[in-house]
Design an enzyme around this catalytic site. Structure first.
Site, mmCIF file in Angstrom:
data_model
loop_
_atom_site.group_PDB
_atom_site.id
_atom_site.type_symbol
_atom_site.label_atom_id
_atom_site.label_comp_id
_atom_site.label_asym_id
_atom_site.label_seq_id
_atom_site.Cartn_x
_atom_site.Cartn_y
_atom_site.Cartn_z
ATOM 1 N N TYR A 105 35.318 10.746 0.440
ATOM 2 C CA TYR A 105 35.000 11.642 1.550
ATOM 3 C C TYR A 105 35.548 13.041 1.258
ATOM 4 O O TYR A 105 36.755 13.218 1.124
ATOM 5 C CB TYR A 105 35.605 11.036 2.817
ATOM 6 C CG TYR A 105 35.415 11.760 4.126
ATOM 7 C CD1 TYR A 105 34.424 12.712 4.321
ATOM 8 C CD2 TYR A 105 36.237 11.448 5.204
ATOM 9 C CE1 TYR A 105 34.274 13.343 5.556
ATOM 10 C CE2 TYR A 105 36.085 12.065 6.436
ATOM 11 C CZ TYR A 105 35.104 13.014 6.599
ATOM 12 O OH TYR A 105 34.961 13.638 7.811
ATOM 13 N N CYS B 99 33.334 8.773 14.515
ATOM 14 C CA CYS B 99 34.524 8.422 15.298
ATOM 15 C C CYS B 99 34.093 7.871 16.647
ATOM 16 O O CYS B 99 32.967 8.087 17.101
ATOM 17 C CB CYS B 99 35.376 9.656 15.525
ATOM 18 S SG CYS B 99 35.921 10.375 13.992
ATOM 19 N N HIS C 150 33.792 17.992 6.281
ATOM 20 C CA HIS C 150 34.348 18.384 7.581
ATOM 21 C C HIS C 150 35.633 19.185 7.472
ATOM 22 O O HIS C 150 36.353 19.335 8.463
ATOM 23 C CB HIS C 150 34.590 17.135 8.458
ATOM 24 C CG HIS C 150 33.308 16.431 8.821
ATOM 25 N ND1 HIS C 150 33.033 15.148 8.446
ATOM 26 C CD2 HIS C 150 32.220 16.864 9.497
ATOM 27 C CE1 HIS C 150 31.833 14.803 8.885
ATOM 28 N NE2 HIS C 150 31.308 15.833 9.519
ATOM 29 N N ASP D 26 28.680 20.208 12.189
ATOM 30 C CA ASP D 26 27.966 18.971 11.863
ATOM 31 C C ASP D 26 27.430 18.322 13.142
ATOM 32 O O ASP D 26 26.292 17.864 13.182
ATOM 33 C CB ASP D 26 28.921 18.026 11.130
ATOM 34 C CG ASP D 26 28.216 16.814 10.547
ATOM 35 O OD1 ASP D 26 26.992 16.884 10.335
ATOM 36 O OD2 ASP D 26 28.883 15.790 10.312
#
Ligand code: ADP
Ligand code: SF4
Length: 696
Positions: free
Chosen positions: A171, A29, A174, A267
């Site tokens: 995906y 991001c 997370h 992460d």
């Protein structure tokens, strides 16, 4: 290139495409997202130019029912969204890199505040995204919803292919995405074929992998980003049970495994909490279960570490988000045997904070990050000197060091004078605090670069006065003299400072300390009250230091959480945990009304109720005062024409985070000797929404 690192530069086939080397910028991001497509394309292109063989987008939303507004991520909701992503893909590919795109539906994480659609998930439950406390619930998806989600994902994959991407992600990581929510027992209480046993919970992920392969697998590689462990024990996916089982079940289905630990704070753990390679113990099993290439991250900045990962077969590709932000040219520097020039990430997570603050990405180490398009800044090159002017820089903290480095790079004759016997300013003190050693990289990298420049002279132990500056005859002066912490307690919660009730009553005043005392080795002892009105990391880290030194510490903050701003760097929970484990007493939503004899008066910010708290010393982390006396003493000389230019930079101008001091020094160096900036102008390009011109 030194043959030693050759394995890092060997191409690797990923499904139908080939990565030119092993440097892989994983999706990350950046606070730009769909709002700033040109800035984003220029930022990603810089990394491709710097040698990253694969450069990916951030998460790209495939449908408005998975909308995490107000965050700015990518969007591929319709064909109208293709152009922005196409720009990014082509900008990356023109440098020979592969472009990757990470498709996402945010499921239970998406409150849909913008689209106003009902959030969806495997289960009807409270949405977990946004603040984490949003008054929004999901609708439990039925079979029709699941089929529809698969169609959205397939359509997005086809659009990604049209946009020119080489690698398309499914995906499940997370804790954020719909397939992950189906996988996880925490979010999935279904009793149909999508719930219950892991074989059922993994079904949706398997289906979208198959759909994506079917839709675009002829030309694009299909990657799976999967969190093998959530660090939640039995409540979550664990690498030694379901994490491993998922990899075994889907082993050959994707063309590439991108594996990590979850959630985002694990992460992207900061250097305060995790060292380089911290994910290895969790992900190292993956390669044994699949023949497909594996990429993983761990804030890798050491070429030898990277090499050992490839050689020992832990990873096929070195994944990086932050190391590629701190140094977009890291791969090329390894290739060119310029290891010393690598600008290593310090693990401060200011880049992450930018996304969390919904502002364009920035980086403490790399002042050009996010400025590639709007200011036209290149990460490695800079305009050559426009004259033979020489420059005096006063102060060798991050602002002065970066100004000296960038002006030196431009070719100016630079003199840097530092009052202390060491360079580094406040950062050399910060780097000695618990967990912050890697922050020294900010000053070490700059000192290393400066030492290579014949046109830069460094003078230590040289505190300059205005008279001396004028005597030396320099025409151009930058003042980077920093700031110091206030002793009177003034700050945003203390507009009138903190009164000394004991001294006013003629009693013995409690000793007041500031962070500068701690830096100078003057530590309080006994029972210490730390007053935090700064709200970032410092008060927390000082509490840690004092607790370790045997003090009984109470941390008082007007905020609802200790080290409140560190939420944005994903560190708040870890800081709070560490403080509690060290026995620090936390008094949130309180202020200190006054300092008495052997006690302070605490006040609750909600009720105004007060109580006294016994203590032996007070450490005040409130506001800082600019050390700008020298600047003001030299101003008249500028006005008389005795100086040609005089500029105040860094904390001496306005105390802020280190990233801003570095940026300020860099900006001053870029603007030096250029036409005076039009004070009415914005000073950088802005991406504006296109508005149809009036027909009428
Ligand atoms: P910044 O974050 O803006 O770089 P710092 O506080 O880290 O600011 O660094 C400022 C540096 O300036 C300190 O190392 C300090 O010793 C130095 N300094 C302050 N006043 C003078 C002066 N008059 N002459 C030389 N150096 C100075
Ligand atoms: Fe690393 Fe900090 Fe830069 Fe992020 S902001 S890339 S953590 S140095």
């Amino acid at each position: 290139m030194s043959s030693r690192y050759a394995p890092l530069f060997s191409p690797l086939r990923i499904g139908p495409v080939t990565a030119p080397n092993r440097f892989y910028q994983v999706p990350h991001c950046n606070g730009m997202g769909y709002r700033m497509p040109q800035a984003l394309a220029a930022m990603r292109a810089m990394k491709a130019q710097g040698g990253w063989g694969v450069v990916c987008t951030e998460e790209v939303e495939i449908h408005p029912s998975g909308d995490i507004a107000p965050c700015f991520e990518g969007r591929l909701w319709s064909d109208d969204d293709i152009a922005g992503l196409q720009l990014m893909a082509s900008s990356v590919k023109q440098h020979g890199a592969l472009a990757g795109i990470q498709l996402v539906h945010n499921g239970v994480d998406a409150p849909n505040w913008y689209s106003r659609l009902a959030p969806i998930g495997p289960t009807a439950m409270g949405v977990i995204g946004g603040s984490g406390y949003e008054p929004v619930q999901t609708r439990r998806m039925d079979k029709r919803d699941i089929a529809q989600f698969r169609r959205w994902h397939r359509a997005a994959a086809l659009r990604a292919k049209r946009a020119g991407f080489d690698i398309v992600y499914c995906y499940a990581g997370h804790g954020l995405t719909l397939p992950f929510h189906f996988l996880s027992r925490r979010f999935n209480d279904r009793t149909d074929e999508y719930g219950g046993a892991l074989e059922n919970r993994v079904r949706l992920l398997r289906e979208i992998l198959e759909d994506t392969q079917d839709a675009i697998g002829d030309r694009c590689a299909v990657a799976l980003r999967f969190a093998v462990d959530e660090l939640l024990g039995r409540d979550g996916i664990e690498a030694d049970s379901e994490g491993r089982d998922v990899v075994a079940m889907l082993a050959e289905l994707p063309d590439l495994w991108d594996v990590n630990i979850s959630g985002w704070s694990n992460d992207s753990a900061s250097s305060r909490f995790a060292k380089e390679g911290y994910q290895e113990p969790y992900i190292r099993f993956v390669k044994a279960l699949t023949s497909k290439p594996v990429v993983g991250v761990g804030r890798y900045t050491s070429p030898d570490h990277m090499l050992s990962l490839i050689k020992s077969g832990v990873l096929d590709l070195i994944g990086a988000a932050r190391p590629s932000i701190a140094d977009p040219f890291l791969p090329n520097k390894i290739r060119d045997d310029r290891i010393d020039d690598i600008r290593e990430c310090i693990g401060c997570n200011i880049c992450v904070a930018s996304d969390n603050k919904l502002i364009p990405i920035r980086c403490t180490q790399n002042p050009t990050m996010g400025e590639e398009w709007r200011r036209g800044w290149h990460a490695e090159t800079i305009a050559p000197a426009a004259s033979d002017n020489s420059v005096l820089i006063i102060g060798g903290g991050p602002a002065g060091l970066e100004a000296a480095r960038a002006l030196g790079q431009r070719g100016y004759a630079v003199t840097l004078a530092e009052a202390a016997i060491e360079l580094g300013g406040h950062v050399r003190h910060l780097a000695k605090l618990p967990g912050l050693a890697e922050w020294r990289r900010v000053i070490d990298w700059r000192i290393g670069q400066l030492q290579k420049m014949a046109n830069v002279n460094l003078y230590l132990d040289s505190k300059l006065s205005a008279e001396q500056v004028l005597e030396f005859g320099f025409q151009h002066v930058l003042i980077a003299t920093g700031a110091h912490w206030r002793r009177d307690g003034r700050g945003r919660s203390y507009p009138f400072g903190i009164a000394d009730a004991a001294a006013n009553a003629g009693a013995n005043a409690l000793p007041r300390y500031t962070p500068d005392d701690v830096y100078a080795g003057r530590l309080p002892s006994g029972q210490v009250v730390i007053v935090d009105d700064d709200h970032y990391f410092l008060a927390g880290v000082l509490a840690e230091k004092l607790a370790a030194a045997g003090c009984r510490v109470t941390l008082v903050t007007s905020a609802p959480l200790v080290s409140y701003w560190s939420q944005y760097t994903l560190e708040q929970a870890g800081i709070q945990r560490r403080l509690l484990e060290q026995g620090v007493t936390l008094r949130t939503q309180h202020t200190v009304a006054n300092i008495g004899e052997q006690q302070v008066q605490l006040v609750c910010t909600s009720t105004g109720r007060s109580e006294s708290l016994a203590c032996d010393a007070v450490l005040l982390v409130t506001d800082r005062l600019q050390d700008d006396t020298l600047y003001h003493a030299l101003r008249p000389a500028l006005e008389r024409g005795q100086l040609s230019s005089l500029r105040l930079i860094g904390d001496a101008e306005a105390p802020q985070i280190i990233a801003q001091a570095v940026f300020s020094g860099h900006l001053a160096a870029r603007e030096f000797d250029t036409d005076p900036v039009d004070e009415e102008a914005v000073g950088f390009r802005i991406e504006r929404a296109a508005v149809p011109s009036s027909t009428g």
